[in-house]
Design a protein around this motif. Structure first.
Motif, mmCIF file in Angstrom:
data_model
loop_
_atom_site.group_PDB
_atom_site.id
_atom_site.type_symbol
_atom_site.label_atom_id
_atom_site.label_comp_id
_atom_site.label_asym_id
_atom_site.label_seq_id
_atom_site.Cartn_x
_atom_site.Cartn_y
_atom_site.Cartn_z
ATOM 1 N N VAL A 4 31.456 16.704 27.906
ATOM 2 C CA VAL A 4 31.401 18.020 27.273
ATOM 3 C C VAL A 4 32.816 18.387 26.868
ATOM 4 C CG1 VAL A 4 30.968 20.476 27.645
ATOM 5 C CG2 VAL A 4 29.385 18.774 28.584
ATOM 6 N N LEU A 5 32.971 18.776 25.616
ATOM 7 C CA LEU A 5 34.258 19.208 25.099
ATOM 8 C C LEU A 5 34.068 20.606 24.537
ATOM 9 C CD1 LEU A 5 37.192 18.382 24.453
ATOM 10 C CD2 LEU A 5 36.365 17.582 22.250
ATOM 11 N N ALA A 6 34.865 21.561 25.012
ATOM 12 C CA ALA A 6 34.695 22.944 24.579
ATOM 13 C C ALA A 6 36.053 23.610 24.448
ATOM 14 C CB ALA A 6 33.830 23.691 25.593
ATOM 15 N N GLU A 7 36.073 24.720 23.749
ATOM 16 C CA GLU A 7 37.320 25.463 23.555
ATOM 17 C C GLU A 7 37.545 26.499 24.647
ATOM 18 O OE1 GLU A 7 37.924 26.961 19.641
ATOM 19 O OE2 GLU A 7 37.425 25.056 18.701
ATOM 20 N N THR A 8 36.490 26.911 25.340
ATOM 21 C CA THR A 8 36.650 27.899 26.407
ATOM 22 C C THR A 8 35.872 27.438 27.633
ATOM 23 O OG1 THR A 8 34.679 29.200 25.837
ATOM 24 C CG2 THR A 8 36.756 29.757 24.685
ATOM 25 N N LEU A 9 36.216 28.011 28.781
ATOM 26 C CA LEU A 9 35.499 27.705 30.021
ATOM 27 C C LEU A 9 34.026 28.094 29.889
ATOM 28 C CD1 LEU A 9 35.358 26.847 32.977
ATOM 29 C CD2 LEU A 9 36.089 29.175 33.600
ATOM 30 N N GLU A 10 33.767 29.229 29.265
ATOM 31 C CA GLU A 10 32.393 29.688 29.114
ATOM 32 C C GLU A 10 31.572 28.713 28.273
ATOM 33 O OE1 GLU A 10 35.109 31.570 28.619
ATOM 34 O OE2 GLU A 10 34.949 32.875 30.378
ATOM 35 N N ALA A 15 27.517 24.534 27.918
ATOM 36 C CA ALA A 15 27.150 23.175 27.491
ATOM 37 C C ALA A 15 26.741 22.327 28.687
ATOM 38 C CB ALA A 15 28.308 22.528 26.746
ATOM 39 N N ALA A 16 27.476 22.427 29.781
ATOM 40 C CA ALA A 16 27.146 21.640 30.969
ATOM 41 C C ALA A 16 25.767 22.015 31.509
ATOM 42 C CB ALA A 16 28.213 21.835 32.048
ATOM 43 N N ALA A 17 25.396 23.297 31.381
ATOM 44 C CA ALA A 17 24.080 23.734 31.857
ATOM 45 C C ALA A 17 22.944 23.135 31.030
ATOM 46 C CB ALA A 17 23.999 25.267 31.829
ATOM 47 N N LEU A 18 23.246 22.695 29.813
ATOM 48 C CA LEU A 18 22.220 22.105 28.947
ATOM 49 C C LEU A 18 22.024 20.611 29.184
ATOM 50 C CD1 LEU A 18 23.160 23.880 25.591
ATOM 51 C CD2 LEU A 18 21.280 24.453 27.156
ATOM 52 N N VAL A 19 22.925 19.997 29.913
ATOM 53 C CA VAL A 19 22.845 18.549 30.144
ATOM 54 C C VAL A 19 21.688 18.246 31.089
ATOM 55 C CG1 VAL A 19 24.032 16.533 31.104
ATOM 56 C CG2 VAL A 19 25.302 18.196 29.722
ATOM 57 N N ARG A 20 20.815 17.366 30.660
ATOM 58 C CA ARG A 20 19.686 16.909 31.482
ATOM 59 C C ARG A 20 19.741 15.393 31.523
ATOM 60 N NH1 ARG A 20 19.913 21.326 32.750
ATOM 61 N NH2 ARG A 20 18.479 23.023 32.360
ATOM 62 N N ILE A 21 19.648 14.848 32.685
ATOM 63 C CA ILE A 21 19.722 13.391 32.844
ATOM 64 C C ILE A 21 18.428 12.907 33.472
ATOM 65 C CG2 ILE A 21 20.960 11.497 33.961
ATOM 66 C CD1 ILE A 21 23.454 13.353 33.858
ATOM 67 N N GLY A 89 46.906 23.977 21.500
ATOM 68 C CA GLY A 89 47.098 23.873 20.057
ATOM 69 C C GLY A 89 46.216 22.750 19.536
ATOM 70 N N GLY A 90 46.808 21.805 18.822
ATOM 71 C CA GLY A 90 46.055 20.677 18.290
ATOM 72 C C GLY A 90 46.080 19.463 19.198
ATOM 73 N N THR A 91 46.598 19.620 20.417
ATOM 74 C CA THR A 91 46.700 18.500 21.348
ATOM 75 C C THR A 91 45.643 18.602 22.432
ATOM 76 O OG1 THR A 91 49.087 18.353 20.985
ATOM 77 C CG2 THR A 91 48.229 17.305 22.973
ATOM 78 N N CYS A 92 44.932 17.513 22.642
ATOM 79 C CA CYS A 92 43.969 17.431 23.741
ATOM 80 C C CYS A 92 44.721 16.920 24.969
ATOM 81 C CB CYS A 92 42.823 16.480 23.375
ATOM 82 S SG CYS A 92 41.583 16.343 24.681
ATOM 83 N N VAL A 93 44.826 17.754 25.986
ATOM 84 C CA VAL A 93 45.508 17.386 27.225
ATOM 85 C C VAL A 93 44.441 16.944 28.215
ATOM 86 C CG1 VAL A 93 47.045 18.149 29.065
ATOM 87 C CG2 VAL A 93 47.307 19.085 26.754
ATOM 88 N N VAL A 94 44.618 15.765 28.768
ATOM 89 C CA VAL A 94 43.609 15.177 29.645
ATOM 90 C C VAL A 94 44.250 14.804 30.968
ATOM 91 C CG1 VAL A 94 41.916 13.331 29.897
ATOM 92 C CG2 VAL A 94 42.442 14.225 27.626
#
Length: 139
Positions: A4-10, A15-21, A89-94
């Protein structure tokens, strides 16, 4: 299992709540010798035969024919296989645990379709992963 990749915690939580495995539950196969008949060589790892082994054994002055068994060994990393990522900004920090930083950075940039310099990968420990941290898909 999921990413899941998102711009905010919310957004991430939603998105995580929608994941079904879904998975098929099966009894575990834990007896190595019992399951040995089902074993296959991984692609590219087939046995290589060079020369005439039978002839070499027949002409050898001494041969040993025995079978040895050792207890099953299984690795267990002491850190969780987990990743946290955010945008600066435009950098994905992992922040993650991987065995090799650059290949993981490059793979993530390719997956996200962004430049390699736009991925900043932080990992506290690098090195031996015992098969569990070789690349992001196994972390």
């Amino acid at each position: 299992m999921a990413f899941v990749l998102a711009e905010t915690l919310e957004q991430a939580q939603a998105a995580a709540a929608l994941v079904r495995i879904d998975y098929d539950a099966r009894p575990p196969e834990v007896d190595f010798r019992e399951a040995l008949s089902k074993a296959t060589d991984p692609h590219g790892e087939e046995d290589v035969h060079i020369g005439d082994v039978e002839a070499a054994l027949a002409s050898a002055p001494v041969t040993l024919d025995d079978t040895w068994f050792t207890p099953i060994q299984n690795h267990c990393q002491m850190e969780p296989c987990a990743t946290t990522a955010w945008w600066e900004g435009g950098t994905c920090v992992v922040h993650t645990s991987v065995q090799m930083v650059k290949p993981a950075q490059h793979g993530l940039a390719e997956t996200l379709k962004i430049g390699r310099d736009d991925v900043r990968l932080l990992t506290r420990y690098i090195g031996g992963g015992f098969g569990g941290r070789a690349r992001p898909t196994t972390s």
